[in-house]
Motif scaffolding. Structure first.
Motif, PDB file in Angstrom:
ATOM      1  N   LEU A  40      22.428  35.849  84.499  1.00  0.00           N
ATOM      2  CA  LEU A  40      23.059  35.607  85.311  1.00  0.00           C
ATOM      3  C   LEU A  40      24.755  35.810  85.254  1.00  0.00           C
ATOM      4  O   LEU A  40      25.306  35.771  86.075  1.00  0.00           O
ATOM      5  N   SER A  41      25.087  36.550  84.254  1.00  0.00           N
ATOM      6  CA  SER A  41      26.259  37.197  83.931  1.00  0.00           C
ATOM      7  C   SER A  41      27.055  37.768  84.933  1.00  0.00           C
ATOM      8  O   SER A  41      26.120  39.007  85.481  1.00  0.00           O
ATOM      9  N   SER A  42      28.072  37.765  84.933  1.00  0.00           N
ATOM     10  CA  SER A  42      29.153  39.550  85.240  1.00  0.00           C
ATOM     11  C   SER A  42      28.461  39.488  87.192  1.00  0.00           C
ATOM     12  O   SER A  42      28.156  40.928  87.046  1.00  0.00           O
ATOM     13  N   GLY A  47      32.938  29.471  92.097  1.00  0.00           N
ATOM     14  CA  GLY A  47      32.614  28.133  92.164  1.00  0.00           C
ATOM     15  C   GLY A  47      31.539  27.783  93.308  1.00  0.00           C
ATOM     16  O   GLY A  47      30.288  26.548  93.341  1.00  0.00           O
ATOM     17  N   GLU A  48      31.703  28.085  94.182  1.00  0.00           N
ATOM     18  CA  GLU A  48      30.482  28.092  95.211  1.00  0.00           C
ATOM     19  C   GLU A  48      29.142  28.704  94.947  1.00  0.00           C
ATOM     20  O   GLU A  48      27.892  27.711  95.663  1.00  0.00           O
ATOM     21  N   GLY A  49      29.210  29.616  94.386  1.00  0.00           N
ATOM     22  CA  GLY A  49      28.044  30.333  94.183  1.00  0.00           C
ATOM     23  C   GLY A  49      27.248  29.407  93.220  1.00  0.00           C
ATOM     24  O   GLY A  49      26.105  28.719  93.101  1.00  0.00           O
ATOM     25  N   ALA A  50      28.218  28.567  92.396  1.00  0.00           N
ATOM     26  CA  ALA A  50      27.588  27.609  91.176  1.00  0.00           C
ATOM     27  C   ALA A  50      26.743  26.540  92.065  1.00  0.00           C
ATOM     28  O   ALA A  50      25.840  25.934  91.591  1.00  0.00           O
ATOM     29  N   GLN A  72      33.420  33.201  86.849  1.00  0.00           N
ATOM     30  CA  GLN A  72      34.856  32.574  87.501  1.00  0.00           C
ATOM     31  C   GLN A  72      34.641  31.800  88.515  1.00  0.00           C
ATOM     32  O   GLN A  72      34.670  31.297  89.413  1.00  0.00           O
ATOM     33  N   ILE A  73      32.756  30.731  87.965  1.00  0.00           N
ATOM     34  CA  ILE A  73      33.297  29.330  88.467  1.00  0.00           C
ATOM     35  C   ILE A  73      34.023  28.049  88.464  1.00  0.00           C
ATOM     36  O   ILE A  73      34.157  27.268  89.398  1.00  0.00           O
ATOM     37  N   GLY A  74      34.979  27.960  87.734  1.00  0.00           N
ATOM     38  CA  GLY A  74      36.239  27.084  87.840  1.00  0.00           C
ATOM     39  C   GLY A  74      35.786  25.862  87.354  1.00  0.00           C
ATOM     40  O   GLY A  74      34.701  26.160  87.510  1.00  0.00           O
ATOM     41  N   SER A  98      34.697  32.555  80.217  1.00  0.00           N
ATOM     42  CA  SER A  98      35.118  33.849  80.495  1.00  0.00           C
ATOM     43  C   SER A  98      34.732  32.950  81.869  1.00  0.00           C
ATOM     44  O   SER A  98      34.918  33.843  83.180  1.00  0.00           O
ATOM     45  N   ASN A  99      34.863  31.690  81.992  1.00  0.00           N
ATOM     46  CA  ASN A  99      34.529  31.463  83.940  1.00  0.00           C
ATOM     47  C   ASN A  99      35.527  30.337  84.666  1.00  0.00           C
ATOM     48  O   ASN A  99      35.750  29.618  85.943  1.00  0.00           O
ATOM     49  N   GLU A 100      36.781  30.174  83.649  1.00  0.00           N
ATOM     50  CA  GLU A 100      38.460  29.394  84.053  1.00  0.00           C
ATOM     51  C   GLU A 100      37.889  27.867  84.479  1.00  0.00           C
ATOM     52  O   GLU A 100      38.720  27.292  85.475  1.00  0.00           O
ATOM     53  N   ILE A 101      37.406  27.776  83.704  1.00  0.00           N
ATOM     54  CA  ILE A 101      36.434  26.011  83.814  1.00  0.00           C
ATOM     55  C   ILE A 101      38.001  24.744  83.648  1.00  0.00           C
ATOM     56  O   ILE A 101      38.189  23.951  84.187  1.00  0.00           O
ATOM     57  N   GLY A 102      38.932  25.451  82.567  1.00  0.00           N
ATOM     58  CA  GLY A 102      39.986  24.922  82.161  1.00  0.00           C
ATOM     59  C   GLY A 102      39.690  22.627  82.131  1.00  0.00           C
ATOM     60  O   GLY A 102      38.593  22.746  82.049  1.00  0.00           O
ATOM     61  N   ALA A 103      40.832  21.781  81.672  1.00  0.00           N
ATOM     62  CA  ALA A 103      40.313  21.157  81.414  1.00  0.00           C
ATOM     63  C   ALA A 103      39.244  19.768  82.342  1.00  0.00           C
ATOM     64  O   ALA A 103      38.595  19.590  81.674  1.00  0.00           O
ATOM     65  N   GLU A 104      39.497  20.073  83.549  1.00  0.00           N
ATOM     66  CA  GLU A 104      38.919  19.220  84.283  1.00  0.00           C
ATOM     67  C   GLU A 104      37.276  19.714  84.608  1.00  0.00           C
ATOM     68  O   GLU A 104      36.476  19.099  84.710  1.00  0.00           O
ATOM     69  N   GLY A 105      37.233  21.650  84.254  1.00  0.00           N
ATOM     70  CA  GLY A 105      35.718  21.549  84.603  1.00  0.00           C
ATOM     71  C   GLY A 105      35.361  20.921  83.398  1.00  0.00           C
ATOM     72  O   GLY A 105      33.664  20.852  82.861  1.00  0.00           O
ATOM     73  N   ALA A 106      35.625  20.669  81.852  1.00  0.00           N
ATOM     74  CA  ALA A 106      35.464  20.421  80.386  1.00  0.00           C
ATOM     75  C   ALA A 106      35.052  19.179  80.754  1.00  0.00           C
ATOM     76  O   ALA A 106      33.379  18.711  80.109  1.00  0.00           O
ATOM     77  N   ALA A 107      35.720  18.298  81.192  1.00  0.00           N
ATOM     78  CA  ALA A 107      35.768  16.793  81.584  1.00  0.00           C
ATOM     79  C   ALA A 107      34.291  16.208  82.219  1.00  0.00           C
ATOM     80  O   ALA A 107      33.981  15.834  81.877  1.00  0.00           O
ATOM     81  N   ALA A 108      34.090  17.503  82.634  1.00  0.00           N
ATOM     82  CA  ALA A 108      32.786  16.675  84.447  1.00  0.00           C
ATOM     83  C   ALA A 108      31.418  17.926  83.421  1.00  0.00           C
ATOM     84  O   ALA A 108      30.488  17.097  83.890  1.00  0.00           O
TER      85      ALA A 108
END
Length: 189
Positions: A40-42, A47-50, A72-74, A98-108
């Motif tokens: 389901l790439s690109s 976030g809403e779709g995820a 771009q799920i963030g 390339s989903n821009e998850i950041g530190a918060e997303g990595a921790a989740a």
């Protein structure tokens, strides 16, 4: 699609379905419990779709390959996907590049990733996890003793993140490819 309950491979990458399309697709995906490969790439699901896809993905316990890169799920999407990923114990390849998850997303994601002991390929390239995200992922990565390919390119983990990951990397005896390019790691890392 909902009637294709025996389908083993589905690739809908590059269709730009967005969050609305992901929500429309979710009920059909929930019936595809035999699916082994899902692309389901690109699709810009964000976030809403995820979050809309997460319950359906949680039913896919036979899934071996999941490709969700460039969506771009963030952090919101990573947090929503984590419980579903934790059920995918047969997963061998996970691409969240390339989903821009950041530190918060990595921790989740970390607790769920720790359950993926059969994982052979993990791509978290360009997600801006930083040192904090690397430290959060380290315990989970230590459980991935079958991992052969780990891509953390472009996450700005720095020296602190590299030091946090070092013990986990020492447990990855099957690792064949490690990509830490563009992470601002210096002599102290």
């Amino acid at each position: 699609l909902g009637n294709l309950t025996q389908l083993q491979e589905l690739d809908l990458s590059g269709n730009w379905i967005g969050a609305q399309g992901a929500a429309a697709l979710a009920p059909a995906l929930g019936n595809m419990t035999q699916l082994q490969t899902l692309g389901l790439s690109s699709n810009q699901i964000r976030g809403e779709g995820a979050a809309a896809l997460a319950p359906a993905l949680g039913n896919m316990t036979q899934l071996q390959t999941l490709d969700l890169h460039y969506n771009q799920i963030g952090a919101q999407g990573a947090t929503a996907l984590a419980p579903a990923l934790g059920k995918m114990t047969q997963l061998q390849r996970l691409d969240l590049k390339s989903n821009e998850i950041g530190a918060e997303g990595a921790a989740a994601l970390a607790p769920a990733l720790g359950n993926l002991t059969q994982l052979q390929t993990l791509n978290l390239r360009e997600n801006y996890i930083g040192a904090e995200g690397a430290a959060a992922l380290a315990p989970a990565l230590g459980n991935m003793t079958q991992l052969q390919t780990l891509t953390l390119y472009g996450n700005k983990i720095g020296d602190e993140g590299a030091v946090a990951l070092a013990p986990a990397l020492g447990k990855m005896t099957q690792l064949q490819m490690l990509d830490f390019w563009d992470n601002e790691i210096g002599a102290d890392g």
